[in-house]
Design a protein around this motif. Structure first.
Motif, mmCIF file in Angstrom:
data_model
loop_
_atom_site.group_PDB
_atom_site.id
_atom_site.type_symbol
_atom_site.label_atom_id
_atom_site.label_comp_id
_atom_site.label_asym_id
_atom_site.label_seq_id
_atom_site.Cartn_x
_atom_site.Cartn_y
_atom_site.Cartn_z
ATOM 1 N N TRP A 10 15.975 -15.041 3.655
ATOM 2 C CA TRP A 10 16.078 -14.575 2.269
ATOM 3 C C TRP A 10 17.300 -13.679 2.072
ATOM 4 O O TRP A 10 17.940 -13.731 1.031
ATOM 5 C CB TRP A 10 14.793 -13.830 1.874
ATOM 6 C CG TRP A 10 13.582 -14.710 1.895
ATOM 7 C CD1 TRP A 10 13.550 -16.076 1.832
ATOM 8 C CD2 TRP A 10 12.217 -14.292 1.993
ATOM 9 N NE1 TRP A 10 12.251 -16.533 1.889
ATOM 10 C CE2 TRP A 10 11.409 -15.461 1.982
ATOM 11 C CE3 TRP A 10 11.583 -13.053 2.098
ATOM 12 C CZ2 TRP A 10 10.012 -15.424 2.066
ATOM 13 C CZ3 TRP A 10 10.192 -13.004 2.177
ATOM 14 C CH2 TRP A 10 9.425 -14.174 2.153
ATOM 15 N N GLU A 11 17.613 -12.870 3.060
ATOM 16 C CA GLU A 11 18.787 -12.005 2.949
ATOM 17 C C GLU A 11 20.072 -12.825 2.929
ATOM 18 O O GLU A 11 21.061 -12.434 2.296
ATOM 19 C CB GLU A 11 18.807 -10.995 4.097
ATOM 20 C CG GLU A 11 17.765 -9.895 3.937
ATOM 21 C CD GLU A 11 17.730 -8.930 5.111
ATOM 22 O OE1 GLU A 11 17.288 -7.787 4.913
ATOM 23 O OE2 GLU A 11 18.123 -9.343 6.234
ATOM 24 N N GLU A 14 20.390 -13.834 -0.523
ATOM 25 C CA GLU A 14 20.784 -12.653 -1.295
ATOM 26 C C GLU A 14 22.288 -12.415 -1.235
ATOM 27 O O GLU A 14 22.903 -11.944 -2.194
ATOM 28 C CB GLU A 14 20.031 -11.440 -0.749
ATOM 29 C CG GLU A 14 20.214 -10.162 -1.533
ATOM 30 C CD GLU A 14 19.376 -9.040 -0.941
ATOM 31 O OE1 GLU A 14 18.901 -8.197 -1.708
ATOM 32 O OE2 GLU A 14 19.201 -9.006 0.297
ATOM 33 N N ARG A 15 22.895 -12.756 -0.120
ATOM 34 C CA ARG A 15 24.328 -12.534 0.066
ATOM 35 C C ARG A 15 25.192 -13.662 -0.493
ATOM 36 O O ARG A 15 26.420 -13.583 -0.454
ATOM 37 C CB ARG A 15 24.649 -12.358 1.566
ATOM 38 C CG ARG A 15 24.076 -11.090 2.182
ATOM 39 C CD ARG A 15 24.640 -10.861 3.578
ATOM 40 N NE ARG A 15 24.287 -11.924 4.505
ATOM 41 C CZ ARG A 15 23.210 -11.923 5.281
ATOM 42 N NH1 ARG A 15 22.360 -10.899 5.223
ATOM 43 N NH2 ARG A 15 22.956 -12.924 6.105
ATOM 44 N N VAL A 202 14.966 -15.711 -4.664
ATOM 45 C CA VAL A 202 15.855 -14.602 -4.304
ATOM 46 C C VAL A 202 17.248 -14.830 -4.905
ATOM 47 O O VAL A 202 17.834 -13.931 -5.516
ATOM 48 C CB VAL A 202 15.943 -14.442 -2.773
ATOM 49 C CG1 VAL A 202 17.083 -13.503 -2.385
ATOM 50 C CG2 VAL A 202 14.612 -13.943 -2.212
ATOM 51 N N TYR A 203 17.777 -16.020 -4.742
ATOM 52 C CA TYR A 203 19.093 -16.356 -5.288
ATOM 53 C C TYR A 203 19.095 -16.161 -6.805
ATOM 54 O O TYR A 203 20.027 -15.571 -7.371
ATOM 55 C CB TYR A 203 19.430 -17.800 -4.932
ATOM 56 C CG TYR A 203 20.725 -18.317 -5.519
ATOM 57 C CD1 TYR A 203 21.935 -18.104 -4.861
ATOM 58 C CD2 TYR A 203 20.738 -19.006 -6.726
ATOM 59 C CE1 TYR A 203 23.127 -18.579 -5.402
ATOM 60 C CE2 TYR A 203 21.919 -19.478 -7.273
ATOM 61 C CZ TYR A 203 23.114 -19.266 -6.607
ATOM 62 O OH TYR A 203 24.286 -19.730 -7.152
ATOM 63 N N ARG A 206 18.892 -12.408 -7.967
ATOM 64 C CA ARG A 206 20.160 -11.696 -7.798
ATOM 65 C C ARG A 206 21.160 -12.067 -8.901
ATOM 66 O O ARG A 206 21.969 -11.240 -9.321
ATOM 67 C CB ARG A 206 20.760 -12.021 -6.427
ATOM 68 C CG ARG A 206 20.015 -11.403 -5.276
ATOM 69 C CD ARG A 206 20.209 -9.907 -5.219
ATOM 70 N NE ARG A 206 21.550 -9.558 -4.795
ATOM 71 C CZ ARG A 206 22.032 -8.317 -4.747
ATOM 72 N NH1 ARG A 206 21.280 -7.315 -5.131
ATOM 73 N NH2 ARG A 206 23.253 -8.076 -4.338
ATOM 74 N N GLU A 209 20.417 -10.336 -12.950
ATOM 75 C CA GLU A 209 20.133 -8.961 -12.554
ATOM 76 C C GLU A 209 19.529 -8.121 -13.671
ATOM 77 O O GLU A 209 18.819 -7.151 -13.401
ATOM 78 C CB GLU A 209 21.404 -8.296 -12.023
ATOM 79 C CG GLU A 209 22.560 -8.319 -12.984
ATOM 80 C CD GLU A 209 23.845 -7.803 -12.352
ATOM 81 O OE1 GLU A 209 23.816 -7.440 -11.158
ATOM 82 O OE2 GLU A 209 24.872 -7.762 -13.047
ATOM 83 N N SER A 216 16.228 -6.364 -4.510
ATOM 84 C CA SER A 216 16.775 -6.645 -3.183
ATOM 85 C C SER A 216 15.640 -7.142 -2.300
ATOM 86 O O SER A 216 14.460 -6.828 -2.536
ATOM 87 C CB SER A 216 17.408 -5.396 -2.562
ATOM 88 O OG SER A 216 16.413 -4.458 -2.191
ATOM 89 N N VAL A 217 15.979 -7.925 -1.311
ATOM 90 C CA VAL A 217 14.967 -8.417 -0.371
ATOM 91 C C VAL A 217 14.306 -7.239 0.336
ATOM 92 O O VAL A 217 13.079 -7.221 0.529
ATOM 93 C CB VAL A 217 15.603 -9.386 0.645
ATOM 94 C CG1 VAL A 217 14.603 -9.730 1.756
ATOM 95 C CG2 VAL A 217 16.075 -10.659 -0.057
#
Length: 253
Positions: A10-11, A14-15, A202-203, A206, A209, A216-217
């Motif tokens: 998931w992170e 997120e990035r 998650v994508y 982000r 927003e 955030s994860v």
């Protein structure tokens, strides 16, 4: 898969730094219910070849070009710099007038310049729309309502407060009718949006927003894990979107 591995996955989502509003990255990872109206079909009901047309917030101009309206009778506005540069590269050579805007109440066009103004998911000032339209001119706008994804936002974000809660069909119609417009068609809908995996959510969170502030994860990991269990049972996590459309005619006084 262990939660530690899921968190890493998931992170990574997120990035993801892909730019713009193209959500093709999520193709086959989410499912969106169709609206009970077709924006393009509604536009074509009213649009005539000799109309002077303005597309507010045109994005990259892809949808506008699909209308096949005469280029010499077409103008667009855009706020976002990357989209503006794309429009200048692709639309300006065709003869379409491209203008950058910074303030909805100050658009760089003469009074009564347009027969029709269209607007999909872009902010607007109804007084400025009225100024730019000719008598009996048509304004068509499809909007993202203030309750968009509210259910999911409340699950993920503690003490979530929607920023645009007053952006509803009824509230917009009150302003439009007050400003000497005749409402020809109006409808509101709350279609579902289903995420088939939490990485897709998650994508999405982000990107959007303002609907998922400070997401955030790390901060929402416990809530994401609960939603992951829901996906394992149901096959998806469901959000509810909010859309409305208005077709209005400026009264000839």
């Amino acid at each position: 898969m262990e939660y530690r591995e899921l968190k890493e996955l998931w992170e990574k989502e997120e990035r993801n730094t892909s730019e713009g509003w193209d959500f093709s990255y999520l193709e086959n990872r989410c499912e969106e219910e169709e609206l009970p109206w077709d924006y393009k079909d509604i536009l074509k009901t009213y649009l005539k070849p000799d109309f002077k047309l303005l597309d507010m917030g045109t994005g990259g101009g892809e949808f506008l070009l699909s209308l096949k309206h005469p280029f010499s009778n077409t103008a667009v506005t855009e706020k976002w710099e990357p989209n503006l540069k794309l429009c200048e590269k692709t639309l300006t050579p065709l003869g379409i007038e491209v203008k950058q805007v910074f303030d909805d109440s100050e658009l760089p066009f003469k009074d009564e310049a347009f027969d029709m103004i269209i607007n999909r998911h872009e902010s607007f000032d109804i007084n400025e729309v009225k100024r730019l339209l000719k008598p009996n001119g048509i304004f068509i706008s499809q909007q993202v309502g203030g309750r968009n994804n509210e259910k999911l936002s409340k699950i993920l974000i503690k003490d979530f407060k929607p920023l645009f809660s007053k952006n509803t069909l009824d509230n917009n119609l009150k302003e439009i009718e007050k400003d000497l417009f005749e409402v020809l068609y109006a409808r509101e809908a709350f279609p579902y949006l289903r995420f088939k995996d939490i990485g897709a959510l998650v994508y999405f969170a982000r990107k959007i927003e303002w609907e998922f502030p400070n997401f955030s994860v790390e901060d929402c990991f416990e809530e994401l894990c609960k939603l992951h269990e829901e996906v394992k049972i149901k096959g998806y996590v469901e959000s509810i979107e909010h859309r409305f459309i208005m077709v209005c005619r400026k009264k000839d006084l």
